[in-house]
Design a protein around this motif. Structure first.
Motif, PDB file in Angstrom:
ATOM      1  N   PRO A  53     -10.909   3.133 -51.538  1.00  0.00           N
ATOM      2  CA  PRO A  53     -11.153   2.747 -50.146  1.00  0.00           C
ATOM      3  C   PRO A  53     -11.050   3.957 -49.211  1.00  0.00           C
ATOM      4  CG  PRO A  53      -9.571   1.248 -51.171  1.00  0.00           C
ATOM      5  CD  PRO A  53      -9.787   2.376 -52.138  1.00  0.00           C
ATOM      6  N   THR A  54     -11.938   4.011 -48.232  1.00  0.00           N
ATOM      7  CA  THR A  54     -11.918   5.134 -47.283  1.00  0.00           C
ATOM      8  C   THR A  54     -11.917   4.588 -45.856  1.00  0.00           C
ATOM      9  OG1 THR A  54     -14.329   5.274 -47.185  1.00  0.00           O
ATOM     10  CG2 THR A  54     -13.226   6.622 -48.862  1.00  0.00           C
ATOM     11  N   PHE A  55     -11.444   5.420 -44.950  1.00  0.00           N
ATOM     12  CA  PHE A  55     -11.555   5.078 -43.530  1.00  0.00           C
ATOM     13  C   PHE A  55     -11.739   6.348 -42.720  1.00  0.00           C
ATOM     14  CE2 PHE A  55      -7.015   5.450 -44.489  1.00  0.00           C
ATOM     15  CZ  PHE A  55      -6.553   6.281 -43.486  1.00  0.00           C
ATOM     16  N   THR A  56     -12.344   6.179 -41.552  1.00  0.00           N
ATOM     17  CA  THR A  56     -12.564   7.320 -40.662  1.00  0.00           C
ATOM     18  C   THR A  56     -12.031   6.949 -39.289  1.00  0.00           C
ATOM     19  OG1 THR A  56     -14.556   7.881 -41.886  1.00  0.00           O
ATOM     20  CG2 THR A  56     -14.313   8.877 -39.721  1.00  0.00           C
ATOM     21  N   THR A  57     -11.193   7.818 -38.750  1.00  0.00           N
ATOM     22  CA  THR A  57     -10.627   7.603 -37.417  1.00  0.00           C
ATOM     23  C   THR A  57     -10.955   8.842 -36.574  1.00  0.00           C
ATOM     24  OG1 THR A  57      -8.816   6.395 -38.493  1.00  0.00           O
ATOM     25  CG2 THR A  57      -8.518   6.925 -36.173  1.00  0.00           C
ATOM     26  N   PRO A  58     -12.168   8.856 -35.970  1.00  0.00           N
ATOM     27  CA  PRO A  58     -12.595  10.068 -35.249  1.00  0.00           C
ATOM     28  C   PRO A  58     -11.744  10.312 -34.007  1.00  0.00           C
ATOM     29  CG  PRO A  58     -14.467   8.613 -35.703  1.00  0.00           C
ATOM     30  CD  PRO A  58     -13.212   7.818 -35.954  1.00  0.00           C
ATOM     31  N   PHE A  59     -11.270  11.536 -33.909  1.00  0.00           N
ATOM     32  CA  PHE A  59     -10.442  11.937 -32.786  1.00  0.00           C
ATOM     33  C   PHE A  59     -11.156  11.664 -31.458  1.00  0.00           C
ATOM     34  CE2 PHE A  59      -8.473  15.243 -30.087  1.00  0.00           C
ATOM     35  CZ  PHE A  59      -7.134  14.988 -30.327  1.00  0.00           C
ATOM     36  N   SER A  60     -12.449  11.934 -31.420  1.00  0.00           N
ATOM     37  CA  SER A  60     -13.224  11.830 -30.172  1.00  0.00           C
ATOM     38  C   SER A  60     -13.417  10.378 -29.711  1.00  0.00           C
ATOM     39  CB  SER A  60     -14.582  12.503 -30.352  1.00  0.00           C
ATOM     40  OG  SER A  60     -15.210  12.009 -31.517  1.00  0.00           O
ATOM     41  N   ASP A  61     -13.072   9.398 -30.549  1.00  0.00           N
ATOM     42  CA  ASP A  61     -13.201   8.002 -30.142  1.00  0.00           C
ATOM     43  C   ASP A  61     -12.035   7.536 -29.270  1.00  0.00           C
ATOM     44  OD1 ASP A  61     -15.447   7.928 -31.673  1.00  0.00           O
ATOM     45  OD2 ASP A  61     -14.761   6.381 -33.073  1.00  0.00           O
ATOM     46  N   TYR A  62     -11.022   8.382 -29.087  1.00  0.00           N
ATOM     47  CA  TYR A  62      -9.795   7.936 -28.400  1.00  0.00           C
ATOM     48  C   TYR A  62      -9.544   8.770 -27.154  1.00  0.00           C
ATOM     49  CZ  TYR A  62      -9.423   5.244 -32.559  1.00  0.00           C
ATOM     50  OH  TYR A  62      -9.722   4.356 -33.551  1.00  0.00           O
ATOM     51  N   ALA A  63      -8.910   8.114 -26.172  1.00  0.00           N
ATOM     52  CA  ALA A  63      -8.719   8.738 -24.863  1.00  0.00           C
ATOM     53  C   ALA A  63      -7.725   9.889 -24.923  1.00  0.00           C
ATOM     54  CB  ALA A  63      -8.248   7.693 -23.861  1.00  0.00           C
ATOM     55  N   ASP A  64      -6.746   9.787 -25.802  1.00  0.00           N
ATOM     56  CA  ASP A  64      -5.767  10.873 -25.889  1.00  0.00           C
ATOM     57  C   ASP A  64      -5.165  10.914 -27.289  1.00  0.00           C
ATOM     58  OD1 ASP A  64      -3.688   8.929 -26.010  1.00  0.00           O
ATOM     59  OD2 ASP A  64      -3.680   8.809 -23.822  1.00  0.00           O
ATOM     60  N   ARG A  65      -4.367  11.928 -27.504  1.00  0.00           N
ATOM     61  CA  ARG A  65      -3.781  12.190 -28.820  1.00  0.00           C
ATOM     62  C   ARG A  65      -2.897  11.040 -29.306  1.00  0.00           C
ATOM     63  NH1 ARG A  65      -3.268  16.388 -31.926  1.00  0.00           N
ATOM     64  NH2 ARG A  65      -4.530  17.593 -30.491  1.00  0.00           N
ATOM     65  N   ALA A  66      -2.120  10.457 -28.384  1.00  0.00           N
ATOM     66  CA  ALA A  66      -1.201   9.380 -28.775  1.00  0.00           C
ATOM     67  C   ALA A  66      -1.982   8.154 -29.243  1.00  0.00           C
ATOM     68  CB  ALA A  66      -0.282   9.028 -27.617  1.00  0.00           C
ATOM     69  N   ARG A  67      -3.053   7.830 -28.522  1.00  0.00           N
ATOM     70  CA  ARG A  67      -3.840   6.653 -28.928  1.00  0.00           C
ATOM     71  C   ARG A  67      -4.517   6.900 -30.275  1.00  0.00           C
ATOM     72  NH1 ARG A  67      -4.661   6.420 -23.379  1.00  0.00           N
ATOM     73  NH2 ARG A  67      -4.039   4.444 -22.400  1.00  0.00           N
ATOM     74  N   TRP A  68      -5.002   8.120 -30.468  1.00  0.00           N
ATOM     75  CA  TRP A  68      -5.613   8.428 -31.775  1.00  0.00           C
ATOM     76  C   TRP A  68      -4.572   8.341 -32.894  1.00  0.00           C
ATOM     77  CZ3 TRP A  68      -4.543  12.797 -34.904  1.00  0.00           C
ATOM     78  CH2 TRP A  68      -5.345  12.888 -36.050  1.00  0.00           C
ATOM     79  N   ASN A  69      -3.392   8.898 -32.656  1.00  0.00           N
ATOM     80  CA  ASN A  69      -2.332   8.833 -33.664  1.00  0.00           C
ATOM     81  C   ASN A  69      -1.930   7.382 -33.973  1.00  0.00           C
ATOM     82  OD1 ASN A  69      -0.785  11.269 -34.890  1.00  0.00           O
ATOM     83  ND2 ASN A  69      -1.405  12.004 -32.870  1.00  0.00           N
ATOM     84  N   THR A  70      -1.892   6.555 -32.943  1.00  0.00           N
ATOM     85  CA  THR A  70      -1.546   5.144 -33.145  1.00  0.00           C
ATOM     86  C   THR A  70      -2.600   4.451 -33.993  1.00  0.00           C
ATOM     87  OG1 THR A  70      -0.356   5.081 -31.055  1.00  0.00           O
ATOM     88  CG2 THR A  70      -1.068   2.961 -31.947  1.00  0.00           C
ATOM     89  N   ALA A  71      -3.862   4.718 -33.682  1.00  0.00           N
ATOM     90  CA  ALA A  71      -4.954   4.113 -34.460  1.00  0.00           C
ATOM     91  C   ALA A  71      -4.910   4.592 -35.906  1.00  0.00           C
ATOM     92  CB  ALA A  71      -6.297   4.466 -33.822  1.00  0.00           C
ATOM     93  N   LEU A  72      -4.660   5.880 -36.077  1.00  0.00           N
ATOM     94  CA  LEU A  72      -4.594   6.436 -37.437  1.00  0.00           C
ATOM     95  C   LEU A  72      -3.431   5.799 -38.209  1.00  0.00           C
ATOM     96  CD1 LEU A  72      -5.692   8.559 -39.455  1.00  0.00           C
ATOM     97  CD2 LEU A  72      -4.023  10.164 -38.478  1.00  0.00           C
ATOM     98  N   ALA A  73      -2.293   5.676 -37.544  1.00  0.00           N
ATOM     99  CA  ALA A  73      -1.118   5.074 -38.206  1.00  0.00           C
ATOM    100  C   ALA A  73      -1.427   3.644 -38.650  1.00  0.00           C
ATOM    101  CB  ALA A  73       0.079   5.093 -37.260  1.00  0.00           C
TER     102      ALA A  73
END
Ligand code: GAR
Length: 208
Positions: A53-73
């Protein structure tokens, strides 16, 4: 066996080596998912071909670093890992991920020398004769976490960034495969930055 999620940004040759090793049931770790921070990460195709299984969480899809980290987590959490391996993952992980999972990283230099995204270039520019690779636990700094294992690589006359990096990659993947297997099979304890494999009985503090 231990559940491992691997994070990549590019080719994924380290991730591929982990997939190959984990095909052996005696390895002690299984790669339960591979994640990337960009859709173009080539290693994602390799993982898909292996049926992982794979997933992609593009950094550019999120407003800031914390939101991207939360989505990735949250994406990582879907796979309930025991260990997260950053293998050519070129982003800085925040507490949203690091507080939930132990994360290790492979870095193409002998830390604490040459941290950051251009370690091979920086080592070559400095003129060192010996460099190498490091596997370390990830903390909130940039390549500052406790060292688990290191291997040396000589800089040869005429090396450029590409040739040196290829020689480092050839040895770093073996080291990473060895470390992930041992962490999975033996567990570990961490005391005062010193990593000790085997979790049964924490031993005395290593002498300095
Ligand atoms: C590896 O050499 C790894 O050490 C390095 O990126 C390469 C990824 O190769 N990581 C860093 O520079 C982290 N700062 P791969 O995608 O083929 O495994």
């Amino acid at each position: 066996s231990a559940r491992v999620v691997v994070l990549i940004s590019g080719t994924g040759s380290n991730m591929a080596a982990l997939l190959d090793a984990a095909a052996d049931p005696g390895y002690g770790a299984g790669i339960v998912a591979v994640g990337a921070d960009r859709a173009s990460a080539k290693g994602i195709v390799r993982a898909q071909q292996a049926g992982v299984p794979t997933f992609t969480t593009p950094f550019s899809d999120y407003a800031d670093r914390a939101r991207w980290n939360t989505a990735l987590a949250e994406r990582i959490a879907e796979h309930r890992p025991d260990l997260v391996v950053s293998a050519g993952f070129m982003r800085i992980l925040g507490p949203e991920v690091l507080s939930r999972y132990p994360v290790i990283n492979i870095h193409p230099a002998l830390l604490p020398a040459f941290p950051g995204a251009h370690a091979v270039r920086d080592a070559l520019a400095y003129g060192v004769k010996v460099t190498g690779a490091t596997v370390h636990f990830v903390d909130e700094g940039v390549d500052t976490g406790p060292v688990i294992e290191q291997v040396t690589v000589r800089v040869e006359p005429g090396d450029d960034v590409h040739s040196l990096h290829e020689r480092i990659k050839a040895v770093e993947r073996n080291m990473l495969v060895g470390v992930v297997g041992r962490l999975a099979r033996e567990g570990w304890t961490l005391e005062d930055r010193h990593v000790r494999l085997g979790s049964a009985e924490p031993g005395p503090t290593p002498s300095t």
